[in-house]
Write a protein that holds these residues in place. Structure first.
Motif, PDB file in Angstrom:
ATOM      1  N   GLU A   1      -3.395  18.787   5.763  1.00 43.40           N
ATOM      2  CA  GLU A   1      -4.674  18.353   6.067  1.00 43.40           C
ATOM      3  C   GLU A   1      -4.531  17.124   7.211  1.00 43.40           C
ATOM      4  O   GLU A   1      -5.834  16.725   7.594  1.00 43.40           O
ATOM      5  N   GLY A   2      -3.597  16.796   7.548  1.00 39.11           N
ATOM      6  CA  GLY A   2      -3.172  15.912   8.572  1.00 39.11           C
ATOM      7  C   GLY A   2      -3.855  14.261   8.308  1.00 39.11           C
ATOM      8  O   GLY A   2      -4.380  13.495   8.952  1.00 39.11           O
ATOM      9  N   LYS A   3      -3.683  14.346   6.802  1.00 38.78           N
ATOM     10  CA  LYS A   3      -4.243  12.946   6.213  1.00 38.78           C
ATOM     11  C   LYS A   3      -3.127  12.054   5.622  1.00 38.78           C
ATOM     12  O   LYS A   3      -1.848  12.355   5.446  1.00 38.78           O
ATOM     13  N   ILE A   4      -3.451  10.901   5.125  1.00 43.52           N
ATOM     14  CA  ILE A   4      -2.543  10.068   4.384  1.00 43.52           C
ATOM     15  C   ILE A   4      -3.306   9.603   3.115  1.00 43.52           C
ATOM     16  O   ILE A   4      -4.432   9.485   3.339  1.00 43.52           O
ATOM     17  N   ARG A   5      -2.355   9.893   2.174  1.00 46.24           N
ATOM     18  CA  ARG A   5      -3.062   9.866   0.710  1.00 46.24           C
ATOM     19  C   ARG A   5      -2.632   8.538   0.030  1.00 46.24           C
ATOM     20  O   ARG A   5      -1.491   8.343  -0.132  1.00 46.24           O
ATOM     21  N   VAL A   6      -3.554   7.653  -0.119  1.00 47.19           N
ATOM     22  CA  VAL A   6      -3.087   6.126  -0.804  1.00 47.19           C
ATOM     23  C   VAL A   6      -3.287   6.357  -2.167  1.00 47.19           C
ATOM     24  O   VAL A   6      -4.330   6.620  -2.979  1.00 47.19           O
ATOM     25  N   ALA A   7      -2.275   5.760  -2.734  1.00 44.00           N
ATOM     26  CA  ALA A   7      -2.049   5.735  -4.402  1.00 44.00           C
ATOM     27  C   ALA A   7      -1.942   4.218  -4.997  1.00 44.00           C
ATOM     28  O   ALA A   7      -2.189   4.256  -6.157  1.00 44.00           O
ATOM     29  N   HIS A   8      -1.534   3.309  -4.152  1.00 46.83           N
ATOM     30  CA  HIS A   8      -1.399   2.119  -5.106  1.00 46.83           C
ATOM     31  C   HIS A   8      -1.830   1.088  -3.711  1.00 46.83           C
ATOM     32  O   HIS A   8      -1.308   1.043  -2.627  1.00 46.83           O
TER      33      HIS A   8
ATOM     34  N   ILE B   1       0.645  -1.092  -0.073  1.00 43.73           N
ATOM     35  CA  ILE B   1       0.200  -0.116   0.019  1.00 43.73           C
ATOM     36  C   ILE B   1       1.026   1.243   0.126  1.00 43.73           C
ATOM     37  O   ILE B   1       1.461   1.475   0.972  1.00 43.73           O
ATOM     38  N   HIS B   2       0.960   2.113  -1.060  1.00 44.89           N
ATOM     39  CA  HIS B   2       1.909   3.236  -1.140  1.00 44.89           C
ATOM     40  C   HIS B   2       1.229   4.439  -0.835  1.00 44.89           C
ATOM     41  O   HIS B   2      -0.132   4.576  -1.306  1.00 44.89           O
ATOM     42  N   PHE B   3       1.600   5.202  -0.436  1.00 45.75           N
ATOM     43  CA  PHE B   3       1.068   6.426   0.233  1.00 45.75           C
ATOM     44  C   PHE B   3       1.935   7.633   0.393  1.00 45.75           C
ATOM     45  O   PHE B   3       3.243   7.528   0.341  1.00 45.75           O
ATOM     46  N   ARG B   4       1.479   8.741   0.584  1.00 50.60           N
ATOM     47  CA  ARG B   4       2.309   9.911   0.983  1.00 50.60           C
ATOM     48  C   ARG B   4       1.468  10.777   2.151  1.00 50.60           C
ATOM     49  O   ARG B   4       0.279  10.614   2.261  1.00 50.60           O
ATOM     50  N   LEU B   5       2.224  11.360   2.855  1.00 47.21           N
ATOM     51  CA  LEU B   5       1.837  12.453   3.870  1.00 47.21           C
ATOM     52  C   LEU B   5       1.269  13.579   3.423  1.00 47.21           C
ATOM     53  O   LEU B   5       1.745  14.112   2.659  1.00 47.21           O
TER      54      LEU B   5
END
Length: 305
Positions: A289-296, A281-285
Motif C-alpha cells: 500500500e506504500g504506507k507506514i502502519r503505526v502500532a505504538h 513510535i513503533h511501526f512497520r512498512l
C-alpha cells in the motif's frame, strides 16, 4: 521569550526603542494567529529589567503608550513557566541548548516545541530572523548504552516587525495544521498524516498523551508521513528516512508483536524516537500500500507490559 536578551547594558533611549520593537513584533504575530499566540517566559515579565538598572515597571509608568503596550503583553502571557514546555521532569539531564557557550532556556524551548523565539533587540546578536544554537541530547544506542548527540540547529526568531515577514508562511501554515492535544492528533490523523495508518490500540495512547509530548509526537509523525509519501515500494525496498529510525535487536523483537488490522500478529520493531525521555513510535512498512502502519506511541516498550 529569550531570557538572555534582557538586562543588557544600554541607555534608556535605546531600551525604550527596543521595547517598542519587541511589542510591535509580538503583536504582528498575534495579528496573524490571534487564537493560538501566547508569550511564554521563564520569569514573570514584571520582574525583568529591560536594561541594567532600568526595570520594566519604570518603563510602564513612563508614558500612557507604554502602559497600553504592557497591557497587550499581559494579555498574551502564558501563565505556565517556560520549563513546562519540556516533556519530562528530568529534561535538564537529557536535553540542553547553548548559545555561544551559555545555556539558553527560552531559545531551547522554542526549538523543541517547534515554535518561535522572541528577543528584546538591544544586542546585535538578537537582531535577526533566526538564531543558531548548539543542541545536546542524550540518546539511547542500539546496544542500550547512552551517549550525548550534539548538533547545531536554527531557531525561528524575531525581535522587530520586519522579522515577522520572514515567518509569515510558517505562521499561517502552522495555524491551519496545529493540534494541541493527543486527542486532536487521533481525530485528525487522516488529514494530517494521509500516508500513515494507525492500529486501534494507538487511540488510547494518543488520547492519554502527556500534553508536553504532543509537539514531539506530532513532529515525528509528520516526518514519517513525509517519508512514506516519497517512498516508491516498486523501486525501493525501504524508504529514505526523514527522521532517525532504528530496528529493534533480535531479543527485543518479541515485545514488538501486536495484532494487526487483519487480526494477525505482526512485528512492529522499526521505531522512531521522540525525546527527551524514552519516547517511541513503533511501526512497520506496508509495501503493498506504500504506507507506514503505526502500532505504538509512548514510552519504550517493556517486556512486562
Amino acid at each position: 521569550m529569550n531570557e538572555r536578551s534582557w538586562a543588557t547594558a544600554c541607555d534608556q533611549t535605546r531600551a525604550d526603542a527596543a521595547m517598542a520593537d519587541f511589542v510591535a513584533a509580538v503583536l504582528a504575530v498575534v495579528k496573524e494567529d490571534r487564537a493560538e499566540t501566547s508569550l511564554v517566559s521563564q520569569d514573570g515579565l514584571k520582574s525583568l529589567e529591560i536594561a541594567e538598572g532600568y526595570p520594566i515597571g519604570k518603563w510602564i509608568g513612563s508614558s500612557p503608550k507604554n502602559h497600553a503596550r504592557w497591557q497587550r503583553l499581559q494579555s498574551l502571557r502564558n501563565r505556565s513557566p517556560v520549563r513546562s514546555v519540556y516533556p519530562t521532569p528530568d529534561a535538564d539531564d537529557s536535553l540542553e541548548y547553548r548559545h555561544e557557550g551559555e545555556k539558553v532556556l527560552g531559545l531551547g524551548a522554542a526549538h523543541f516545541m517547534d515554535g518561535m523565539a522572541v528577543s528584546l533587540p538591544v544586542a546585535r546578536e538578537w537582531q535577526a530572523p533566526a538564531v543558531s544554537v548548539e543542541r545536546s541530547e542524550l540518546v539511547e544506542l542500539g546496544d542500550g548504552s547512552l551517549e550525548f548527540e550534539r548538533e547545531t540547529v536554527e531557531v525561528r526568531h524575531l525581535a522587530a516587525p520586519p522579522h515577522v515577514d520572514e515567518h509569515l508562511g510558517w505562521i499561517r501554515a502552522s495555524s491551519l495544521a496545529r493540534v494541541a492535544t493527543g486527542r486532536q492528533i487521533w481525530e485528525r490523523k487522516a488529514d494530517l498524516y494521509p500516508h500513515l495508518q494507525f492500529l486501534p490500540r494507538t487511540e488510547a495512547q494518543l488520547i492519554d498523551l502527556d500534553p508536553r509530548w504532543v509537539v514531539p509526537v506530532r513532529r515525528s509523525l509528520e516526518r514519517l508521513d513525509a517519508t512514506a509519501a516519497a517512498w516508491d515500494p516498486a523501486t525501493m525496498h525501504e524508504p529514505e528516512w526523514q527522521t532517525k529510525v532504528t530496528p529493534e535487536g533480535e531479543t527485543r523483537k518479541r515485545v514488538c508483536r501486536f495484532e494487526d488490522l487483519d487480526g494477525k500478529l505482526e512485528t512492529f520493531h522499526l521505531h522512531a524516537r521522540f525525546t527527551p525521555g524514552a519516547g517511541r513510535i513503533h511501526f512497520r512498512l506496508v509495501g503493498e500500500e506504500g504506507k507506514i502502519r503505526v502500532a505504538h506511541v509512548g514510552g519504550k516498550i517493556r517486556p512486562d507490559l
